[in-house]
Write a protein that holds these residues in place. Structure first.
Motif, PDB file in Angstrom:
ATOM      1  N   ALA A  29      36.906  47.466  41.401  1.00  0.00           N
ATOM      2  CA  ALA A  29      36.303  46.188  41.015  1.00  0.00           C
ATOM      3  C   ALA A  29      35.920  45.437  42.287  1.00  0.00           C
ATOM      4  O   ALA A  29      36.520  45.646  43.347  1.00  0.00           O
ATOM      5  N   THR A  30      34.942  44.565  42.177  1.00  0.00           N
ATOM      6  CA  THR A  30      34.424  43.839  43.334  1.00  0.00           C
ATOM      7  C   THR A  30      35.070  42.468  43.468  1.00  0.00           C
ATOM      8  O   THR A  30      35.110  41.696  42.501  1.00  0.00           O
ATOM      9  N   VAL A  31      35.545  42.179  44.681  1.00  0.00           N
ATOM     10  CA  VAL A  31      36.104  40.864  44.985  1.00  0.00           C
ATOM     11  C   VAL A  31      35.016  39.814  44.759  1.00  0.00           C
ATOM     12  O   VAL A  31      33.856  40.025  45.117  1.00  0.00           O
ATOM     13  N   ILE A  62      41.776  34.947  38.017  1.00  0.00           N
ATOM     14  CA  ILE A  62      41.670  33.703  37.237  1.00  0.00           C
ATOM     15  C   ILE A  62      40.753  33.911  36.033  1.00  0.00           C
ATOM     16  O   ILE A  62      40.180  34.980  35.860  1.00  0.00           O
ATOM     17  N   ALA A  63      40.611  32.822  35.254  1.00  0.00           N
ATOM     18  CA  ALA A  63      39.707  32.795  34.099  1.00  0.00           C
ATOM     19  C   ALA A  63      39.991  33.965  33.153  1.00  0.00           C
ATOM     20  O   ALA A  63      39.077  34.598  32.639  1.00  0.00           O
ATOM     21  N   VAL A  64      41.260  34.248  32.928  1.00  0.00           N
ATOM     22  CA  VAL A  64      41.679  35.368  32.097  1.00  0.00           C
ATOM     23  C   VAL A  64      41.455  35.047  30.622  1.00  0.00           C
ATOM     24  O   VAL A  64      41.894  34.013  30.131  1.00  0.00           O
ATOM     25  N   LYS A  65      40.755  35.940  29.940  1.00  0.00           N
ATOM     26  CA  LYS A  65      40.498  35.810  28.503  1.00  0.00           C
ATOM     27  C   LYS A  65      40.847  37.134  27.832  1.00  0.00           C
ATOM     28  O   LYS A  65      40.087  38.095  27.930  1.00  0.00           O
ATOM     29  N   PRO A  66      42.008  37.194  27.156  1.00  0.00           N
ATOM     30  CA  PRO A  66      42.360  38.441  26.469  1.00  0.00           C
ATOM     31  C   PRO A  66      41.495  38.647  25.223  1.00  0.00           C
ATOM     32  O   PRO A  66      41.127  37.695  24.547  1.00  0.00           O
ATOM     33  N   ALA A  82      49.355  29.735  43.101  1.00  0.00           N
ATOM     34  CA  ALA A  82      49.853  29.452  44.443  1.00  0.00           C
ATOM     35  C   ALA A  82      48.809  28.666  45.246  1.00  0.00           C
ATOM     36  O   ALA A  82      49.163  27.929  46.158  1.00  0.00           O
ATOM     37  N   SER A  83      47.542  28.825  44.887  1.00  0.00           N
ATOM     38  CA  SER A  83      46.433  28.132  45.552  1.00  0.00           C
ATOM     39  C   SER A  83      45.479  27.596  44.506  1.00  0.00           C
ATOM     40  O   SER A  83      45.546  27.971  43.345  1.00  0.00           O
ATOM     41  N   GLU A  84      44.583  26.731  44.946  1.00  0.00           N
ATOM     42  CA  GLU A  84      43.489  26.305  44.077  1.00  0.00           C
ATOM     43  C   GLU A  84      42.325  27.266  44.306  1.00  0.00           C
ATOM     44  O   GLU A  84      42.108  27.729  45.425  1.00  0.00           O
ATOM     45  N   TYR A  85      41.601  27.549  43.225  1.00  0.00           N
ATOM     46  CA  TYR A  85      40.473  28.462  43.318  1.00  0.00           C
ATOM     47  C   TYR A  85      39.223  27.784  42.792  1.00  0.00           C
ATOM     48  O   TYR A  85      39.277  27.017  41.825  1.00  0.00           O
ATOM     49  N   THR A 121      39.017  36.449  42.490  1.00  0.00           N
ATOM     50  CA  THR A 121      38.585  35.422  43.440  1.00  0.00           C
ATOM     51  C   THR A 121      38.287  36.002  44.821  1.00  0.00           C
ATOM     52  O   THR A 121      38.734  37.093  45.172  1.00  0.00           O
ATOM     53  N   ASP A 122      37.560  35.214  45.595  1.00  0.00           N
ATOM     54  CA  ASP A 122      37.222  35.589  46.972  1.00  0.00           C
ATOM     55  C   ASP A 122      38.458  35.669  47.867  1.00  0.00           C
ATOM     56  O   ASP A 122      38.390  36.209  48.966  1.00  0.00           O
ATOM     57  N   SER A 123      39.575  35.125  47.401  1.00  0.00           N
ATOM     58  CA  SER A 123      40.800  35.147  48.214  1.00  0.00           C
ATOM     59  C   SER A 123      41.425  36.546  48.272  1.00  0.00           C
ATOM     60  O   SER A 123      42.258  36.811  49.140  1.00  0.00           O
TER      61      SER A 123
END
Length: 172
Positions: A29-31, A62-66, A82-85, A121-123
């Motif tokens: 998968a792509t970051v 993030i933005a997880v949608k099951p 742990a961080s803001e995204y 995320t880019d992190s």
């Protein structure tokens, strides 16, 4: 004699751990992009039907949608990151940390998939491996697919209970 040896080799290959645990269908998968995580469940627990699948969401996802699943309940546990995204110009400080499908029954002789849409995320570090620990509960027994290799060890399917993993690719 050679034919017998060949059949033994084929039998050993068919029984390798790669076919014996919960795994992610897409291996890369792509970051910075979206990722459809498809968790394949190829068996129950020592012959017992699967009745619950719990997936831990790693930091940076993030933005997880099951995806709802007929005959199963889907629940999420939310918490602080742990961080803001950054997500479409908004700052996200919390979200889904765990997804659980329960209430259904997947016989040991059958295969099924449990799906969620996510954003990576880019992190997250390109060329690293991201792990999603999974607990598979059955009518009798539990399988914990939670083993994560030590940092720098690379992904190994040789453990008894490897966590499902995806290789992170750099942005194009």
């Amino acid at each position: 004699m050679a034919k017998t040896s060949w059949l033994i080799v084929l039998g050993v290959l068919a029984a390798t751990p790669a076919s014996a645990h919960v795994f992610l269908e897409s291996k890369q998968a792509t970051v910075g992009g979206s990722y459809k995580a498809v968790f394949a469940v190829p068996h129950g627990c020592a012959g017992s039907p699967t009745v619950k699948i719990r997936v831990q969401i790693p930091e940076g996802v993030i933005a997880v949608k099951p995806m709802p699943k007929a005959g199963w309940n889907v629940d999420v546990v939310e918490g602080k990151y742990a961080s803001e995204y950054d997500y479409h110009g908004n700052k996200l400080a919390s979200g889904v940390k765990e997804v659980t499908w329960s209430g259904g029954k997947l016989p040991d002789k059958n295969y099924d998939e449990f799906v969620m849409h996510t954003v990576l995320t880019d992190s997250l570090k390109p060329n690293a491996t991201l792990y999603f620990p999974v607990v598979q509960e059955c009518e009798t027994g539990v399988s914990r697919w939670i083993e994560i290799p030590a940092e720098g060890a690379g992904h190994s399917r040789e453990g008894k209970a490897p966590a499902p993993a995806v290789k992170l690719l750099p942005k194009p």
